[in-house]
Enzyme design. Structure first.
Site, mmCIF file in Angstrom:
data_model
loop_
_atom_site.group_PDB
_atom_site.id
_atom_site.type_symbol
_atom_site.label_atom_id
_atom_site.label_comp_id
_atom_site.label_asym_id
_atom_site.label_seq_id
_atom_site.Cartn_x
_atom_site.Cartn_y
_atom_site.Cartn_z
ATOM 1 N N CYS A 1 13.345 10.408 6.976
ATOM 2 C CA CYS A 1 13.491 9.897 8.355
ATOM 3 C C CYS A 1 14.742 9.873 8.931
ATOM 4 O O CYS A 1 15.138 10.068 10.092
ATOM 5 C CB CYS A 1 12.815 8.361 8.391
ATOM 6 S SG CYS A 1 13.612 7.342 7.114
ATOM 7 N N GLY B 1 7.394 4.561 8.215
ATOM 8 C CA GLY B 1 6.660 5.583 8.567
ATOM 9 C C GLY B 1 6.896 6.038 9.905
ATOM 10 O O GLY B 1 7.849 6.086 10.547
ATOM 11 N N GLU C 1 10.666 0.656 9.993
ATOM 12 C CA GLU C 1 11.496 1.844 9.780
ATOM 13 C C GLU C 1 11.003 3.032 10.223
ATOM 14 O O GLU C 1 10.069 3.567 9.196
ATOM 15 C CB GLU C 1 11.672 1.701 8.047
ATOM 16 C CG GLU C 1 13.172 1.896 7.438
ATOM 17 C CD GLU C 1 14.221 0.805 8.180
ATOM 18 O OE1 GLU C 1 14.736 0.988 9.454
ATOM 19 O OE2 GLU C 1 14.379 -0.061 7.473
ATOM 20 N N GLU D 1 10.510 14.668 16.013
ATOM 21 C CA GLU D 1 10.712 14.741 14.448
ATOM 22 C C GLU D 1 9.989 15.651 13.702
ATOM 23 O O GLU D 1 8.532 15.709 13.795
ATOM 24 C CB GLU D 1 10.514 13.452 13.961
ATOM 25 C CG GLU D 1 10.851 12.983 12.351
ATOM 26 C CD GLU D 1 10.682 11.702 12.004
ATOM 27 O OE1 GLU D 1 9.898 11.103 12.314
ATOM 28 O OE2 GLU D 1 11.669 11.411 11.352
ATOM 29 N N LYS E 1 0.722 -0.981 -0.104
ATOM 30 C CA LYS E 1 -0.003 -0.008 0.046
ATOM 31 C C LYS E 1 0.743 1.128 -0.054
ATOM 32 O O LYS E 1 1.417 1.499 1.102
ATOM 33 C CB LYS E 1 -1.010 0.149 1.270
ATOM 34 C CG LYS E 1 -1.939 1.209 1.065
ATOM 35 C CD LYS E 1 -2.632 1.607 2.290
ATOM 36 C CE LYS E 1 -2.041 2.688 3.372
ATOM 37 N NZ LYS E 1 -1.773 4.074 2.601
ATOM 38 N N THR F 1 6.783 6.713 14.039
ATOM 39 C CA THR F 1 7.007 5.773 15.294
ATOM 40 C C THR F 1 5.690 5.468 15.848
ATOM 41 O O THR F 1 5.384 4.578 16.267
ATOM 42 C CB THR F 1 8.118 6.504 16.264
ATOM 43 O OG1 THR F 1 9.304 6.468 15.608
ATOM 44 C CG2 THR F 1 7.863 5.798 17.598
#
Lengths: 285, 480
Positions: free
Chosen positions: B291, B235, B257, B388, B183, B237
């Site tokens: 990321c 994507g 990841e 982030e 997806k 966390t």
């Protein structure tokens, strides 16, 4: 007239010391025939947290030791275990109701497991790491290194000493430090093993042993933010999926329960490592 | 025209032959979705690109069933050599259609064409080429005897490198012998759908790769589907944590990841010019939607002022604008939501006492844009030093000793990447040893290669993508 024996007080092993549970609690350990053997410490949440602090404190030193040094320390454990072989056999016979030949086999297998894992200390990096031929002027190397503090539920049956050794050795050989919950029904050899660890150059805090109820203590370790990984080897009888869910809050690495005692394997070492990849530019000459 | 002014040089979109609407790619065919379709827009113009089908739970079932069928009947029976040949074909087709893919990517994602053309798409081809070669060599991967595929892999990817993340996921999965349901992100489905056309051109057996579009609920249904054996997610966390919880106890093998807050450490003996380029690349590459972005600059106190001066000068030359323009350095922010998050965190940074400076650049009237920005005087407890931001925003902190740099760099729940700048090799290696991060770039930043494992420590996730380690993630056993 026979001599009156001097029984041992079994305590916890935290930060290289043998404290009683801060809770003051103990529980009765009995033989398979129901005879009283000892009052073991019934570790509390606070003991578990103290053990994590000790393990975190020991991590820099142990993971920073040379692989050769860690290998020798693990081998030293085997040497000292060999020296106290008879004591461990007696203890296994007493606590597990095992026959003498079966107890002997268990202790010998545990000693040999330390020897096997000792040899991996300076090799697992070579087996699980590699140089990478990237498309560009870069030196590029991937190497595994220890994950950090690992919480372990030791196998609860099938051999209390061998079960403990089979989960401890693969975790610490790479440089991790550990908080382990021993077999609830047969915890005595775990504390006797701690005496071996305390005198075989394993720095204090590298291995921390809790005796008591895994059901009570494991959730605190699974949810502890300063624990990096969780080995549920002996957690089959617990609500281990809940432990795994709790561990996901800080994305701990989790190994699920195993049936019986885990066999020696490189996979168990690598499961508690992180691969670090370092790139460095090469100058154009 | 003055110095640094360039005439517009947009890449032509005539190379694209887009359909008005796209279906789901299931069992080798484009089919209708049963959810409400949605639009994908260009973030630089807010103009509609195409209508995209939305997969509901039933469509997820159909896609997983197709992947299972393809695994049982076709893909698991094929030789490794033949699997490899399909992957080589795909690599070549990607190269043949490279420009088209790059234009589509920049249109849909907003990233500068020079990045999609020179980084993303070439790496996509490289990824398939690399893993193609593994398909018939699994016995040599050092993962024990007779390595075996897992089965059906559920893969959910983000919007920052849409096609590249697809390649990171699909190439190793197929090489190892798995089939796939993937997806793409809701805001960037376009290149995945063009990739589906490439699979048709490659004549890949039906059902081996299924691509279903939709939002978060589609992804959730996919990773929680009982008939998938592997979950791979890139994507946030927060979502990674939710996935780790939902797959607990299922025995599904998982690769996550997730986020990062990388330290980019500049020592006083660093080659400053290169370091400044590295800082810029580290945080402004792909608008900071990376990321592993070097979002925390740790600069040695003695050179702080010099580095910041040079950095500001360099940032003043960055050209922000049309992603399709060949001279553009900074493209559009991928979505309105993301832009709002960047604005919010930046405002918080200012409110918490950090000093904000943005490059003086003209912001286009339409679309989503954020000028390259740095914050100085940032405290370690500030939210812009801990969270982030996922945008072109750099937080600058200082240190005096290597030990302080290491302590600050590791003072984060994340551990994805880090940078070290110094001319002293022994110092670099000593610092690299101490950093708790999965990828460390010394005197470079943001380098990616199919041969090189990528992935994080701690809350940046687990598992590795790339190299032999990335292959192991799609095979039985092998905890790495």
């Amino acid at each position: 007239m026979s001599r009156l024996a001097v029984p041992k007080t079994y305590k916890l092993y935290i930060g290289g010391k043998f404290p009683r549970s801060e809770s003051g609690r103990t529980y009765e350990v009995v033989s398979t025939k129901g005879a009283f053997l000892a009052n073991a410490a019934l570790a509390s949440r606070k003991d578990a947290r103290d053990a994590v602090v000790a393990a975190r404190g020991a991590f820099a030193g142990w993971s920073g030791a040379t692989a050769y040094n860690r290998g020798q320390v693990l081998y030293r454990i085997a040497e000292l275990l060999e020296g106290r072989r008879d004591q461990f056999i007696d203890e296994v016979v007493a606590t597990e109701g095992a026959s003498r030949p079966s107890a002997t086999k268990q202790v010998d297998t545990a000693i040999d497991a330390w020897v096997w894992y000792a040899g991996w200390a300076d090799k697992y990096v070579q087996a699980a790491g590699n140089g990478n031929p990237v498309s560009g002027p870069y030196f590029n190397l991937s190497t595994p290194e220890p994950t950090g503090v690992v919480a372990v539920v030791a196998p609860q049956s099938g051999g209390s000493l061998l079960g403990l050794v089979s989960v401890l050795a693969p975790v610490i050989v790479s440089g991790n430090t550990v908080v382990v919950i021993a077999s609830e029904s047969a915890p005595l050899s775990a504390i006797t093993l701690s005496e071996v660890l305390a005198t075989s150059d394993v720095p204090g805090g590298v291995v921390n042993v809790l005796t008591g109820s895994p059901k009570e203590i494991a959730p605190w370790l699974a949810g502890h933010a300063d624990v990096n990984a969780l080995d549920l080897a002996g957690a089959e009888a617990l609500d281990w999926v809940d432990l795994q869910i709790s561990a996901a809050d800080t994305l701990k690495r989790v190994l699920p329960p195993v049936v019986g005692i885990p066999s020696p394997s490189l996979d168990r070492i690598v499961a508690f490592t992180e691969t670090k990849t370092v790139w460095h530019t090469k100058s154009l000459i | 025209m003055s110095f640094l002014d360039y005439a517009p040089a947009p890449e032509s979109t005539s190379i694209l032959h887009l359909k008005k609407s796209y279906g789901l790619f299931i069992d080798g065919q484009f089919v209708k979705g049963h959810g409400s379709p949605f639009l994908t827009i260009s973030p630089s113009t807010e103009e509609r690109i195409a209508e995209i089908a939305n997969a509901n739970a039933k469509d997820v079932d159909t896609a997983v069933a197709a992947a299972r069928r393809a695994y049982d009947r076709t893909w698991s029976k094929l030789s490794g050599a033949d699997r490899g040949k399909y992957l080589f074909r795909i690599a070549r087709l990607v190269q043949e259609r490279a420009r088209e893919l790059a234009v589509a990517e920049s249109l849909d994602n907003g990233k500068p064409i020079k990045e999609s053309r020179d980084v993303d798409v070439p790496l996509v081809a490289a990824w398939f080429f690399y893993y193609a070669g593994w398909a018939d060599k699994l016995d040599y991967a050092g993962l024990g005897p007779n390595p075996r595929a897992l089965g059906v892999a559920a893969q959910v990817i983000p919007w920052n490198f849409p096609l590249l993340m697809l390649a990171w996921k699909i190439a190793p999965a197929l090489a190892a012998g798995n089939t796939v349901v993937l997806k793409p992100a809701e805001t960037t489905p376009l290149t995945a759908l063009l990739f589906a056309e490439i699979l048709q051109q490659a004549d890949l057996p039906a059902g081996v790769v299924n691509i279903i579009t939709g939002a978060g609920d589609t992804g959730e249904a996919l990773v929680n589907h009982p008939d998938v054996n592997k979950v791979a997610f890139t994507g946030s966390t927060a979502v990674g944590r939710a996935i780790a919880k939902s797959v607990a106890g299922t025995g599904k093998k998982v690769t996550l990841e997730l986020g990062g807050k990388a330290a980019n450490i500049v020592f006083d003996d660093a080659p400053i010019d290169q370091a400044v380029e590295g800082i810029v690349n580290g945080i402004f590459f792909n608008q900071g939607h990376v990321c592993c972005a070097g979002s925390r600059l740790l600069v040695q106190e003695s050179i702080h002022d010099e580095v910041i001066d040079r950095l500001k000068t360099r940032m003043s030359t960055l050209r922000l604008g049309d992603p399709l323009d060949k001279n553009t350095d900074i493209g559009a922010i991928n979505s309105k939501e993301q832009l709002e998050r960047i604005r919010e965190l930046s405002d918080i940074g200012e409110a918490e006492g950090a000093e904000r400076w943005s490059a003086p650049c003209e912001i286009p009237a339409k679309g989503f844009w954020f000028a390259p920005t740095i914050f100085t005087n940032v405290s370690t407890s500030s939210r812009i030093a801990r969270e982030e931001i996922f945008g072109p925003v750099l937080s600058v902190l200082t240190f005096r000793t290597p030990a302080e740099a290491i302590a600050k760099a590791n003072n984060t729940p994340y551990g994805l990447s880090a940078g070290i700048w110094s001319d002293k090799g022994s110092k670099i290696l000593a610092v690299a040893d101490q950093l708790r991060a999965g990828v460390i770039w010394a005197n470079t930043f943001n380098r990616f290669d199919p041969a090189s494992p990528f992935g994080g420590y701690k809350e940046s996730g687990y598992g590795r993508e790339g190299g032999r380690h990335g292959l192991a993630a799609y095979l039985e056993g092998g905890s790495w």
